[in-house]
Structure formats: structure tokens, C-alpha cells
Design a protein around this motif. Sequence first.
Motif, PDB file in Angstrom:
ATOM      1  N   VAL A  54       0.843  -1.203   0.000  1.00 29.10           N
ATOM      2  CA  VAL A  54       0.000   0.000   0.000  1.00 29.10           C
ATOM      3  C   VAL A  54       0.878   1.252   0.000  1.00 29.10           C
ATOM      4  CG1 VAL A  54      -1.633   1.335   1.409  1.00 29.10           C
ATOM      5  CG2 VAL A  54      -2.042  -1.103   0.985  1.00 29.10           C
ATOM      6  N   ASP A  58       1.435   4.176  -3.097  1.00 29.02           N
ATOM      7  CA  ASP A  58       0.955   5.503  -2.695  1.00 29.02           C
ATOM      8  C   ASP A  58      -0.554   5.519  -2.432  1.00 29.02           C
ATOM      9  OD1 ASP A  58       3.461   6.770  -2.750  1.00 29.02           O
ATOM     10  OD2 ASP A  58       3.294   7.203  -4.891  1.00 29.02           O
ATOM     11  N   LEU A  59      -1.055   4.469  -1.782  1.00 30.18           N
ATOM     12  CA  LEU A  59      -2.484   4.352  -1.495  1.00 30.18           C
ATOM     13  C   LEU A  59      -2.826   4.606  -0.030  1.00 30.18           C
ATOM     14  CD1 LEU A  59      -3.264   1.204  -3.670  1.00 30.18           C
ATOM     15  CD2 LEU A  59      -3.826   3.582  -4.182  1.00 30.18           C
ATOM     16  N   THR A  62      -5.437   7.372   0.441  1.00 33.54           N
ATOM     17  CA  THR A  62      -6.749   6.909  -0.026  1.00 33.54           C
ATOM     18  C   THR A  62      -7.411   6.022   1.024  1.00 33.54           C
ATOM     19  OG1 THR A  62      -6.019   6.995  -2.323  1.00 33.54           O
ATOM     20  CG2 THR A  62      -7.955   5.647  -1.851  1.00 33.54           C
ATOM     21  N   ILE A 100      -1.002  -0.994  -8.140  1.00 31.86           N
ATOM     22  CA  ILE A 100      -2.223  -0.284  -7.762  1.00 31.86           C
ATOM     23  C   ILE A 100      -3.456  -1.046  -8.241  1.00 31.86           C
ATOM     24  CG2 ILE A 100      -3.589   1.803  -8.210  1.00 31.86           C
ATOM     25  CD1 ILE A 100      -0.906   3.360  -8.148  1.00 31.86           C
ATOM     26  N   SER A 104      -6.146  -2.403  -5.660  1.00 34.01           N
ATOM     27  CA  SER A 104      -7.508  -1.865  -5.812  1.00 34.01           C
ATOM     28  C   SER A 104      -8.527  -2.968  -6.048  1.00 34.01           C
ATOM     29  CB  SER A 104      -7.556  -0.865  -6.968  1.00 34.01           C
ATOM     30  OG  SER A 104      -6.710   0.223  -6.707  1.00 34.01           O
ATOM     31  N   GLU A 127     -10.919  -1.310  -8.453  1.00 32.93           N
ATOM     32  CA  GLU A 127     -10.157  -1.501  -9.690  1.00 32.93           C
ATOM     33  C   GLU A 127     -11.083  -1.495 -10.901  1.00 32.93           C
ATOM     34  OE1 GLU A 127      -8.790  -4.096 -12.959  1.00 32.93           O
ATOM     35  OE2 GLU A 127     -10.245  -4.683 -11.425  1.00 32.93           O
TER      36      GLU A 127
END
Length: 170
Positions: A54, A58-59, A62, A100, A104, A127
Motif C-alpha cells: 500500500v 501511494d495508497l 486513499t 495499484i 484496488s 479496480e
Amino acid sequence: MKTIRNLTAAVILTAISGTAVYAQCDTNKDKKSSSDIVDLAVSTEFLSTLVAAVQAGDLVATLKGDGPFTVFAPTNDAFAALPAGTLEDLLKPENKDKLIAILSYHVVAGKVMSSDLSDGMKATTVEGSDIMVNISESGVKINDASVTAADIEASNGIVHVIDRVIIPAM
């Protein structure tokens, strides 16, 4: 009626099989309700690989957002079961988009409790692809991953721990 009976049996079996895993999570009700999904994962040793992924994707911001989110969280063992070199490749900066997409695929917008699931149900992930829920006497599966702990509450959603990394068709 049969679906409700099967769902109840699956939830009970999942709860029993996931007791050891759930016991390792932060079960302090007051603290749990104030911890977001990322904080919950950070405080859970067997989700450290997920946390690293994660972060690499860079999540963090979020998943610290308002949500609500439902996260199907693969354990460290689930990541370790990927083919040799897969995780290392996904964590490379040049593969960030693929990472990602995979991460996702483990997230559904909204709060989905185990009691909301039904056999054969499809849910659209962040996603964009669907995941399939299968409920049987042996437990609950999300695609080919077994749910080992369900309904772990965070301030911005729900976490269900799974034993495999699920990969969208790419």
C-alpha cells in the motif's frame, strides 16, 4: 431459506477458522473504532507485506480517507505464496500501475459485512472488475481466496482477512 442457512453455517465456520487470526488483530473495541484501515493493518504484524505494498502504491492517503471501504486483506503468507519474484517485481517503481490495480482489486467501495454476502454474489472492486463470492459448508471464498477472519471494523470500513492475493484479469 437454504441460502440463509448456508450463509449462517459459512459465517460460523469462517469465525471458527479465523479465530486465531482475528485474535492477533486489535480487538479493543474502543481503539478499533478509532483506527482506520491503514492503522489497523499497520498494527497487525501478519499484514505487514500488505502495508508495504500500500505504501509502495501511494495508497495510504486513499485508505485513510473517509470511506467506507471494504478491504479483503491478504496476509504475509498470501503474498509469500505468489510465484518467486512476483512481489519484488510489483514493488518496483516501474510496476506501480500494476501494483495499484492489484491492490484496488482487493477493495470494494462501501461497508460490506459478512452478513451482506450471498453465494454467487458479485461485487465490483475499486479496480473496476468484479470479484465472486462463494459460500459453502467449508467457508467463504472471494474468488479463490478463503476468508480467514471477517468483519474486523475500522473507523472507515471493514477488513476481511484472506489467505491468497487475488489478481484481476490484466
